[in-house]
Design a protein around this motif. Structure first.
Motif, PDB file in Angstrom:
ATOM      1  N   PRO A   1       1.191  -1.230  -0.090  1.00  0.00           N
ATOM      2  CA  PRO A   1       0.008   0.021   0.299  1.00  0.00           C
ATOM      3  C   PRO A   1       1.150   0.800  -0.195  1.00  0.00           C
ATOM      4  O   PRO A   1       1.781   1.388   0.146  1.00  0.00           O
ATOM      5  CB  PRO A   1      -0.927  -0.048   1.664  1.00  0.00           C
ATOM      6  CG  PRO A   1      -0.270  -1.134   2.354  1.00  0.00           C
ATOM      7  CD  PRO A   1       0.674  -1.819   1.247  1.00  0.00           C
ATOM      8  N   GLY A   2       0.012   2.375  -0.776  1.00  0.00           N
ATOM      9  CA  GLY A   2       0.905   3.425  -0.221  1.00  0.00           C
ATOM     10  C   GLY A   2       1.789   4.752  -1.497  1.00  0.00           C
ATOM     11  O   GLY A   2       2.066   3.480  -2.815  1.00  0.00           O
ATOM     12  N   ASP A   3       2.216   5.491  -1.424  1.00  0.00           N
ATOM     13  CA  ASP A   3       2.694   5.913  -2.892  1.00  0.00           C
ATOM     14  C   ASP A   3       3.901   5.842  -2.604  1.00  0.00           C
ATOM     15  O   ASP A   3       4.872   7.167  -1.242  1.00  0.00           O
ATOM     16  CB  ASP A   3       2.062   7.429  -2.956  1.00  0.00           C
ATOM     17  CG  ASP A   3       2.787   7.870  -3.976  1.00  0.00           C
ATOM     18  OD1 ASP A   3       3.194   7.482  -4.806  1.00  0.00           O
ATOM     19  OD2 ASP A   3       2.583   9.531  -4.537  1.00  0.00           O
ATOM     20  N   TYR A   4       4.832   5.501  -3.872  1.00  0.00           N
ATOM     21  CA  TYR A   4       6.587   5.114  -3.868  1.00  0.00           C
ATOM     22  C   TYR A   4       6.679   6.128  -4.499  1.00  0.00           C
ATOM     23  O   TYR A   4       8.117   6.030  -4.922  1.00  0.00           O
ATOM     24  CB  TYR A   4       6.689   3.569  -3.886  1.00  0.00           C
ATOM     25  CG  TYR A   4       6.609   3.477  -2.535  1.00  0.00           C
ATOM     26  CD1 TYR A   4       7.288   2.957  -1.258  1.00  0.00           C
ATOM     27  CD2 TYR A   4       5.348   2.878  -2.171  1.00  0.00           C
ATOM     28  CE1 TYR A   4       7.364   1.852  -0.985  1.00  0.00           C
ATOM     29  CE2 TYR A   4       5.157   1.948  -0.999  1.00  0.00           C
ATOM     30  CZ  TYR A   4       6.711   1.110  -0.366  1.00  0.00           C
ATOM     31  OH  TYR A   4       6.118   1.047   1.145  1.00  0.00           O
ATOM     32  N   SER A   5       5.973   7.527  -5.472  1.00  0.00           N
ATOM     33  CA  SER A   5       7.098   8.426  -6.400  1.00  0.00           C
ATOM     34  C   SER A   5       8.271   9.253  -5.760  1.00  0.00           C
ATOM     35  O   SER A   5       9.044   9.381  -6.352  1.00  0.00           O
ATOM     36  CB  SER A   5       5.537   9.210  -6.775  1.00  0.00           C
ATOM     37  OG  SER A   5       4.966   9.685  -5.907  1.00  0.00           O
ATOM     38  N   ASP A   6       8.066   9.692  -4.767  1.00  0.00           N
ATOM     39  CA  ASP A   6       8.743  10.474  -3.924  1.00  0.00           C
ATOM     40  C   ASP A   6      10.135   9.865  -3.270  1.00  0.00           C
ATOM     41  O   ASP A   6      10.737  10.248  -3.444  1.00  0.00           O
ATOM     42  CB  ASP A   6       8.463  11.235  -3.017  1.00  0.00           C
ATOM     43  CG  ASP A   6       7.664  11.911  -3.030  1.00  0.00           C
ATOM     44  OD1 ASP A   6       7.078  12.141  -4.110  1.00  0.00           O
ATOM     45  OD2 ASP A   6       6.355  12.178  -2.576  1.00  0.00           O
TER      46      ASP A   6
ATOM     47  N   THR B   1       8.868  -3.060   3.237  1.00  0.00           N
ATOM     48  CA  THR B   1       8.233  -3.456   4.322  1.00  0.00           C
ATOM     49  C   THR B   1       7.190  -4.016   4.842  1.00  0.00           C
ATOM     50  O   THR B   1       6.621  -4.671   4.774  1.00  0.00           O
ATOM     51  CB  THR B   1       9.479  -3.425   5.435  1.00  0.00           C
ATOM     52  OG1 THR B   1       8.720  -2.102   5.625  1.00  0.00           O
ATOM     53  CG2 THR B   1      10.459  -3.202   5.108  1.00  0.00           C
ATOM     54  N   GLU B   2       6.270  -3.211   4.794  1.00  0.00           N
ATOM     55  CA  GLU B   2       4.834  -3.292   4.974  1.00  0.00           C
ATOM     56  C   GLU B   2       3.880  -3.980   3.985  1.00  0.00           C
ATOM     57  O   GLU B   2       3.813  -3.104   2.362  1.00  0.00           O
ATOM     58  CB  GLU B   2       4.464  -1.830   5.292  1.00  0.00           C
ATOM     59  CG  GLU B   2       3.868  -2.252   6.630  1.00  0.00           C
ATOM     60  CD  GLU B   2       3.518  -1.392   7.515  1.00  0.00           C
ATOM     61  OE1 GLU B   2       3.557   0.159   6.338  1.00  0.00           O
ATOM     62  OE2 GLU B   2       3.240  -0.652   8.383  1.00  0.00           O
ATOM     63  N   ARG B   3       3.305  -4.868   4.300  1.00  0.00           N
ATOM     64  CA  ARG B   3       1.972  -5.346   3.130  1.00  0.00           C
ATOM     65  C   ARG B   3       0.908  -4.918   3.805  1.00  0.00           C
ATOM     66  O   ARG B   3       0.914  -4.560   4.895  1.00  0.00           O
ATOM     67  CB  ARG B   3       2.250  -6.796   3.090  1.00  0.00           C
ATOM     68  CG  ARG B   3       3.824  -7.046   2.553  1.00  0.00           C
ATOM     69  CD  ARG B   3       3.803  -6.815   1.052  1.00  0.00           C
ATOM     70  NE  ARG B   3       5.221  -7.075   1.151  1.00  0.00           N
ATOM     71  CZ  ARG B   3       5.414  -7.852  -0.130  1.00  0.00           C
ATOM     72  NH1 ARG B   3       4.229  -8.547  -0.085  1.00  0.00           N
ATOM     73  NH2 ARG B   3       6.951  -8.273  -0.368  1.00  0.00           N
ATOM     74  N   ALA B   4      -0.446  -5.321   3.262  1.00  0.00           N
ATOM     75  CA  ALA B   4      -1.593  -5.125   3.681  1.00  0.00           C
ATOM     76  C   ALA B   4      -1.940  -5.877   4.444  1.00  0.00           C
ATOM     77  O   ALA B   4      -3.048  -5.559   5.329  1.00  0.00           O
ATOM     78  CB  ALA B   4      -2.130  -5.340   2.047  1.00  0.00           C
ATOM     79  N   LYS B   5      -1.606  -6.616   4.654  1.00  0.00           N
ATOM     80  CA  LYS B   5      -2.215  -7.846   6.138  1.00  0.00           C
ATOM     81  C   LYS B   5      -1.663  -6.974   7.491  1.00  0.00           C
ATOM     82  O   LYS B   5      -1.877  -7.652   8.258  1.00  0.00           O
ATOM     83  CB  LYS B   5      -1.829  -9.203   5.389  1.00  0.00           C
ATOM     84  CG  LYS B   5      -0.407  -9.759   5.152  1.00  0.00           C
ATOM     85  CD  LYS B   5       0.167 -10.741   5.063  1.00  0.00           C
ATOM     86  CE  LYS B   5       1.615 -10.937   4.916  1.00  0.00           C
ATOM     87  NZ  LYS B   5       2.053 -12.252   5.579  1.00  0.00           N
ATOM     88  N   ASP B   6      -0.496  -6.530   6.989  1.00  0.00           N
ATOM     89  CA  ASP B   6      -0.303  -5.802   8.189  1.00  0.00           C
ATOM     90  C   ASP B   6      -0.586  -4.716   8.426  1.00  0.00           C
ATOM     91  O   ASP B   6      -0.811  -4.181   9.657  1.00  0.00           O
ATOM     92  CB  ASP B   6       2.061  -5.266   8.589  1.00  0.00           C
ATOM     93  CG  ASP B   6       2.740  -6.609   7.442  1.00  0.00           C
ATOM     94  OD1 ASP B   6       2.223  -7.798   7.837  1.00  0.00           O
ATOM     95  OD2 ASP B   6       3.126  -6.292   6.378  1.00  0.00           O
ATOM     96  N   LEU B   7      -0.932  -3.950   7.823  1.00  0.00           N
ATOM     97  CA  LEU B   7      -2.297  -2.890   8.016  1.00  0.00           C
ATOM     98  C   LEU B   7      -3.644  -2.824   8.299  1.00  0.00           C
ATOM     99  O   LEU B   7      -4.201  -2.818   9.426  1.00  0.00           O
ATOM    100  CB  LEU B   7      -2.284  -1.916   7.246  1.00  0.00           C
ATOM    101  CG  LEU B   7      -0.748  -0.856   6.522  1.00  0.00           C
ATOM    102  CD1 LEU B   7      -0.854   0.222   4.924  1.00  0.00           C
ATOM    103  CD2 LEU B   7      -0.517   0.000   8.374  1.00  0.00           C
ATOM    104  N   TYR B   8      -3.923  -3.806   7.372  1.00  0.00           N
ATOM    105  CA  TYR B   8      -5.639  -3.669   7.873  1.00  0.00           C
ATOM    106  C   TYR B   8      -5.881  -5.606   8.025  1.00  0.00           C
ATOM    107  O   TYR B   8      -5.654  -6.155   7.305  1.00  0.00           O
ATOM    108  CB  TYR B   8      -6.162  -4.163   6.297  1.00  0.00           C
ATOM    109  CG  TYR B   8      -5.995  -2.365   5.553  1.00  0.00           C
ATOM    110  CD1 TYR B   8      -6.539  -1.430   6.294  1.00  0.00           C
ATOM    111  CD2 TYR B   8      -4.654  -2.936   4.461  1.00  0.00           C
ATOM    112  CE1 TYR B   8      -5.752   0.064   5.802  1.00  0.00           C
ATOM    113  CE2 TYR B   8      -4.463  -1.235   4.114  1.00  0.00           C
ATOM    114  CZ  TYR B   8      -5.272  -0.335   4.611  1.00  0.00           C
ATOM    115  OH  TYR B   8      -4.724   1.587   4.425  1.00  0.00           O
TER     116      TYR B   8
END
Lengths: 332, 488
Positions: free
Chosen positions: A189-194, A201-208
Motif C-alpha cells: 500500500p501507499g505511494d512510492y513516487s517520492d 516492508t509493509e504489506r496490506a495484511k500488516d496494516l488491515y
C-alpha cells in the motif's frame, strides 16, 4: 425449508464427535497394533472360538484370487484384461485406445485427476516458508475437518479451488485464517513516487487485519488486534433494517471449529481486506484414527517440512513403517 | 461466450465409472439368485466373474485410487440401500473383496456412515465386519461422500463427462432416466423455486426498502429459471421416449460390442448384460428386493452357522426389512418430509408390519422345527458343512453337546420371539443387542443420500448442457427470427 439430503443437514461438530464416541471402541481410535485378529474377534464379536479358526480359512482373502489374475500389480494396471465379460473393463479398453490416439486427451486427463501428483516439492518449500507445521497433541477423541477455500470470485469469473486445509476440531478459526494465502494480503500500500528506491516492508495484511467468516448466519470477526474493525456490523444493521435476516456476530479468536454448526458442501464466506471475498466450503468431517496412511500415491513427493511433520514424532522417531528416498533436481 | 473460437481439446468424454454399477449389480444378482448368504458362495461368484480384473488397465496410481474410492461409493449403496438382507450382506462382502483386492499401498479407507445398520447374526458376516474394522478399513464421517459438489459443479467438465459419455449408450440413458425421475419426483424443483424467490427478495431489498425490482446490474440469472428448467425437463422426457423407442433395436448391437470386447460369449454373460440394458436399474433393484423378501422360505435350503440363532434373527430382520423397504419406497416421494413426520407415518403401516412379522414367525417356526427334526434324525449333520472344515471332527465327537446348545438357543429364541410380539419398536430392539445401532427410518434416508448425492449435481449439469445444445440448435431459428423482424 424441507431437508432434501443428508448433506443438507446441519452438523454440530461437537455433537458429531459425541455420537461416534458411543459406538467406537478404543481399538478403532488408537489403532490395533499388538492386538491379533484372533484376540480382537473374541473380544468384540459373538463368534464362538471354535468356529473362528475355520472362518479364517473360509473368509481369507485368498478365496478371492481369480485363476488367471496377474500377481504383479504393474502388469495388471498396465493394460485391461481380455475375456472378462465385465462391462466396465470393456469401456476402459475403449478409453485406453482413445488415450493412445489422442495425446491431448491423455494429458487433459492426467491434469484433471482428483489425486494429482504433487507439484514440485521445492516450490512448496520456497513459497510457504513454513518451518514446521504446528502439531497438536491428539490425546482425546478428535475430529478432522476438511475446508476448501476458493479463489475470490471478483478476480476470476470462474470458481477455482485454491487451497485445501485440514483442521482439528480443537483449533481456533483464526488458525485457519492465518493459513489462507491470498494476493490481496500482499499488496504494497501507499505511494512510492517520492522514494522510488525505498524497499517496501509493509504489506496490506500488516496494516488491515480485519476480516470475518460468515457461517450459518453468524459473522465471526477477527478482533485480535486492537486496530481491527468489526466489518460485519454494517451488514448486520442493513439486514435488520431491510428485513432480510437476523444475523449475529461473534469473535473469531474465541471460536473453535467444534463450536460451529455447518452444512457440508454449503458455500460460506471469508472476507478480508475490505472487499476480498472467498467462498469457503466444509467438505468433510471425520474422526481422527491412528495409522492413517497419508500419502496419496506411491511414490509421493514431500517438501522437507511436510515430510518431517507427517512421518516423524517430536523425538525424531518414525511414526509408521515407510521408505524414503532423496530426490534432487539441482544439477550441480 | 468468450471461448467461442477455442478449439475443443477432446471430443471423447472421460467417465471411468461407466459399467461398474452394472457389473456390481450383475454380481449381486447372481449372489441373490443363489439364495444363500454364505461368504463361500460369494467368493465363488467373485472368482467366476473375475471381478478382480475390474482394476485392470487403470494405469496410474492416481487413477486407481480415484477409481477405487468411487467403487466403494457404489458398493456402499448396496450395503446401506436397505433393499433386503441378502443384498446388504452382498454389499458388505463386496466392500470386503474390494478392500482386500485393491492395488495400492496406502489403502483407501471406506468412508463409514453413522448409521451402519450392521445386523450381523451370521458368523461369517460378523467375521468380515470385524475383520474390516480390525484392518482399520473405516473412516468415521458425517456424510457418506465427500462434499466437493460445488467444485465439481463449477468446473463441471468431469461431471458433465460422467453423464454424457456415450450419450447414445444404453447405460447412460438408463442412468439419466433415474436422475430425472428423482428430480421430478422429489421436491428439488420446489426447493429451487424457494431459493430463487428468496434470492430475488434479497436483491430487491438491496435496491431499497420500497423497490419492487432489483437493480439491473444484479441480473446475473434469468428470473424465469424455474419455469425454464421444468420446460427443459419436459423436453428431455419426450427426447428420452423417442430415444428409447429407437434404441430398443440398437441395444442388441451394443451388447454385441461388449461381447466381442470381452471375447467370451457365455450365456450368463449375455443374460446379465441384456437384463441390465433392457431393464431399468430401479427394476433390477426391485427384483433384488423382492428376492430378499421371499428369503425366509429359502433359508431352510441354505446352510447356516448356528441355524436356530439365525432363524430368530431372521425374524427381526424381516420386520426391519419390510419396514425399511416401505420407508424406502415412500422415501422417493417423501424426501421433503422432515424426520418427525416420518416417525409418525409408520403408525399407519404398523398393522401390516405385524401381520408380516407374524407370518414370518410362522414360517420360521416351521423351518425351526424342521431343523430340529433333522438334528434328531441325523446327529452327525453339523450346522457347518464347508469342504475346508477343520473342526468337523470336534463337533462330531460331541453331538449331544451340540444338541444341548441348540436347545438352549431355541429357548432363547422363544424368549426373543415374545419380546418381538410385545410390540416394541425395532429401534429399541436393536439397541438391546448391544453393539448394533440400527435405525430403519434413517436407513432409507441414507439410501437416498448415497444414490442421490452426486446425481443431483449431475442433473443440473445435464439440464444445463442440454440447454446449451438446444440453444446452439436454436440459434439458427433465432437468427431467422431476427431477420424477419428487421425485414418487418
Amino acid at each position: 425449508m424441507a431437508e432434501l439430503e443428508e448433506s443438507d443437514k446441519l452438523v454440530n461438530i461437537t455433537e458429531f464427535k459425541n455420537e461416534w464416541h458411543d459406538i467406537l471402541t478404543a481399538e478403532d481410535i488408537k489403532g490395533v497394533e499388538g492386538i491379533s485378529l484372533h484376540d480382537y474377534m473374541s473380544k468384540n464379536s459373538t463368534i464362538p472360538p471354535e468356529i473362528l479358526s475355520e472362518l479364517e480359512t473360509v473368509c481369507g482373502t485368498e478365496t478371492l484370487d481369480c485363476e488367471d489374475e496377474p500377481k504383479d500389480r504393474y502388469v495388471l494396471l498396465s493394460d485391461t484384461a481380455k475375456g472378462t465379460g465385465l462391462i466396465s473393463v470393456a469401456y476402459q479398453t475403449k478409453d485406453l485406445e482413445h488415450r493412445e490416439k489422442d495425446l491431448a486427451y491423455k494429458y487433459f486427463l492426467s491434469e484433471r485427476r482428483q489425486y494429482l501428483p504433487r507439484k514440485t516439492p521445492w516450490e512448496h518449500d520456497r513459497l510457504s516458508k513454513i518451518k514446521r507445521p504446528h502439531i497438536v497433541k491428539n490425546d482425546g477423541p478428535e475430529v478432522i475437518i476438511t475446508v476448501e477455500v476458493f479463489r475470490p470470485f471478483q478476480k476470476s469469473r470462474r470458481m477455482v479451488l485454491d487451497q485445501e486445509f485440514q483442521v482439528l476440531g480443537s483449533q481456533k478459526l483464526t488458525e485457519l485464517r492465518d493459513k489462507i494465502r491470498c494476493v490481496s494480503d500482499y499488496i504494497i500500500p501507499g505511494d512510492y513516487s517520492d522514494t522510488p528506491n525505498l524497499c517496501p516492508t509493509e504489506r496490506a495484511k500488516d496494516l488491515y487485519k480485519s476480516g470475518f467468516f460468515f457461517i450459518e448466519d453468524i459473522f465471526y470477526n477477527d478482533l485480535r488486534d486492537p486496530s481491527n474493525q468489526d466489518n460485519s456490523s454494517v451488514i448486520i444493521n442493513w439486514a435488520k433494517k431491510s428485513n432480510v435476516a437476523n444475523y449475529s456476530a461473534q469473535r473469531m479468536e474465541d471460536t473453535n471449529f467444534s463450536d460451529l454448526n455447518v452444512r457440508l458442501g454449503q458455500p460460506y464466506l471469508y472476507e478480508h481486506q475490505g472487499s476480498c471475498q472467498h467462498v469457503v466450503v466444509f467438505s468433510d468431517i471425520r474422526w481422527v484414527t491412528r495409522k492413517c496412511q497419508i500419502a496419496p500415491e506411491d511414490p509421493c513427493f514431500y517438501c522437507n517440512s511436510c515430510f518431517q511433520a507427517f512421518h516423524y514424532n517430536s523425538d525424531g522417531n518414525k511414526l509408521f513403517d515407510f521408505k524414503a528416498y532423496r530426490f534432487n533436481l539441482e544439477m550441480k | 461466450m468468450g471461448k467461442k473460437g477455442r478449439k475443443r481439446v477432446h471430443d471423447f468424454i472421460y467417465s471411468p465409472m461407466t459399467g461398474v454399477q452394472t457389473d456390481f449389480l450383475a454380481l449381486l444378482k447372481k449372489f441373490v439368485d443363489s439364495g444363500s448368504v454364505r461368504y463361500e458362495k460369494f467368493a465363488e461368484i467373485w472368482r467366476a466373474s473375475k471381478m478382480t480384473l475390474i482394476f485392470s488397465g487403470r494405469q496410474s496410481d492416481a487413477e486407481v485410487r480415484e477409481f477405487t474410492e468411487k467403487c466403494f461409493n457404489i458398493a456402499k449403496t448396496f450395503l446401506f440401500g436397505a433393499s433386503g438382507f441378502q443384498t446388504t450382506v452382498g454389499g458388505l462382502y463386496l466392500l470386503y473383496a474390494l478392500f482386500s483386492k485393491q492395488l495400492f499401498e496406502p489403502t483407501v479407507k471406506i468412508q463409514k456412515m453413522m448409521d451402519v445398520a450392521s445386523k450381523e447374526y451370521h458368523y461369517d458376516v460378523e467375521y468380515i465386519f470385524w475383520k474390516l474394522r480390525h484392518s482399520n478399513a473405516f473412516h468415521y464421517v458425517s456424510c457418506p461422500t465427500l462434499q466437493s459438489g460445488l467444485q465439481s459443479f463449477v468446473n463441471n467438465s468431469q461431471e458433465k463427462a460422467a453423464q454424457s459419455y456415450n450419450r447414445s449408450g444404453p447405460e447412460s440413458l438408463l442412468r439419466d432416466q433415474g436422475i430425472i425421475c428423482e428430480l421430478t419426483d422429489s421436491d428439488a424443483i420446489d426447493q429451487l423455486r424457494a431459493i430463487h424467490e428468496q434470492y430475488q427478495r434479497v436483491k430487491c431489498a438491496m435496491a431499497g426498502p420500497d423497490a419492487d425490482e432489483p437493480q439491473p446490474s444484479l441480473s446475473m440469472i434469468d428470473s424465469g429459471i424455474v419455469e425454464q428448467m421444468t420446460k427443459r425437463i419436459k423436453q428431455f422426457e419426450s427426447w428420452k421416449k423417442r430415444k428409447i423407442n429407437k434404441s430398443s433395436g440398437r441395444s442388441n448391437a451394443d451388447d454385441a460390442v461388449v461381447a466381442s470386447d470381452s471375447g467370451e460369449d457365455s450365456d450368463t454373460d449375455k443374460e446379465t448384460s441384456s437384463t441390465a440394458y433392457t431393464k431399468n436399474i430401479g427394476d433390477i433393484r426391485a427384483a433384488l428386493k423382492a428376492k430378499a423378501m421371499s428369503f425366509p422360505s429359502q433359508s431352510s435350503r441354505s446352510r447356516h452357522y448356528g441355524a436356530t440363532s439365525l432363524l430368530c434373527s431372521m425374524n427381526k430382520d424381516l420386520s426391519k426389512i419390510s419396514e425399511s423397504c416401505e420407508t424406502n419406497q415412500r422415501s422417493a416421494k417423501e424426501v421433503g418430509i422432515s424426520q418427525t413426520e416420518k416417525e409418525k407415518t409408520p403408525k399407519r403401516k404398523k398393522t401390516k408390519n405385524t401381520e408380516e412379522r407374524l407370518l414370518a414367525e410362522k414360517s420360521s417356526d416351521k423351518t425351526d422345527s424342521q431343523v430340529g427334526k433333522k438334528a434328531k434324525k441325523s446327529e452327525t449333520s453339523t450346522p457347518i458343512k464347508s469342504p475346508k472344515m477343520s473342526n468337523e471332527s470336534e463337533t462330531e465327537k460331541s453331538p449331544q453337546k451340540a444338541q444341548r446348545k441348540r436347545k438352549t438357543k431355541k429357548r432363547n429364541k422363544n424368549i426373543s420371539d415374545q419380546t418381538d410380539l410385545s410390540g416394541q419398536s425395532p429401534v429399541k430392539r436393536c439397541k438391546k443387542d448391544g453393539s448394533v445401532d440400527c435405525r430403519p427410518e434413517k436407513l432409507a434416508a441414507v439410501d437416498q443420500v448415497v444414490t442421490g448425492d452426486v446425481e443431483v449435481t449431475l442433473d443440473i449439469a445435464q439440464t444445463k448442457s442440454k440447454g446449451q445444445g438446444k440453444r446452439r440448435s436454436g440459434r439458427k431459428q433465432e437468427k431467422a427470427a431476427i431477420k424477419k423482424k428487421t425485414l418487418n
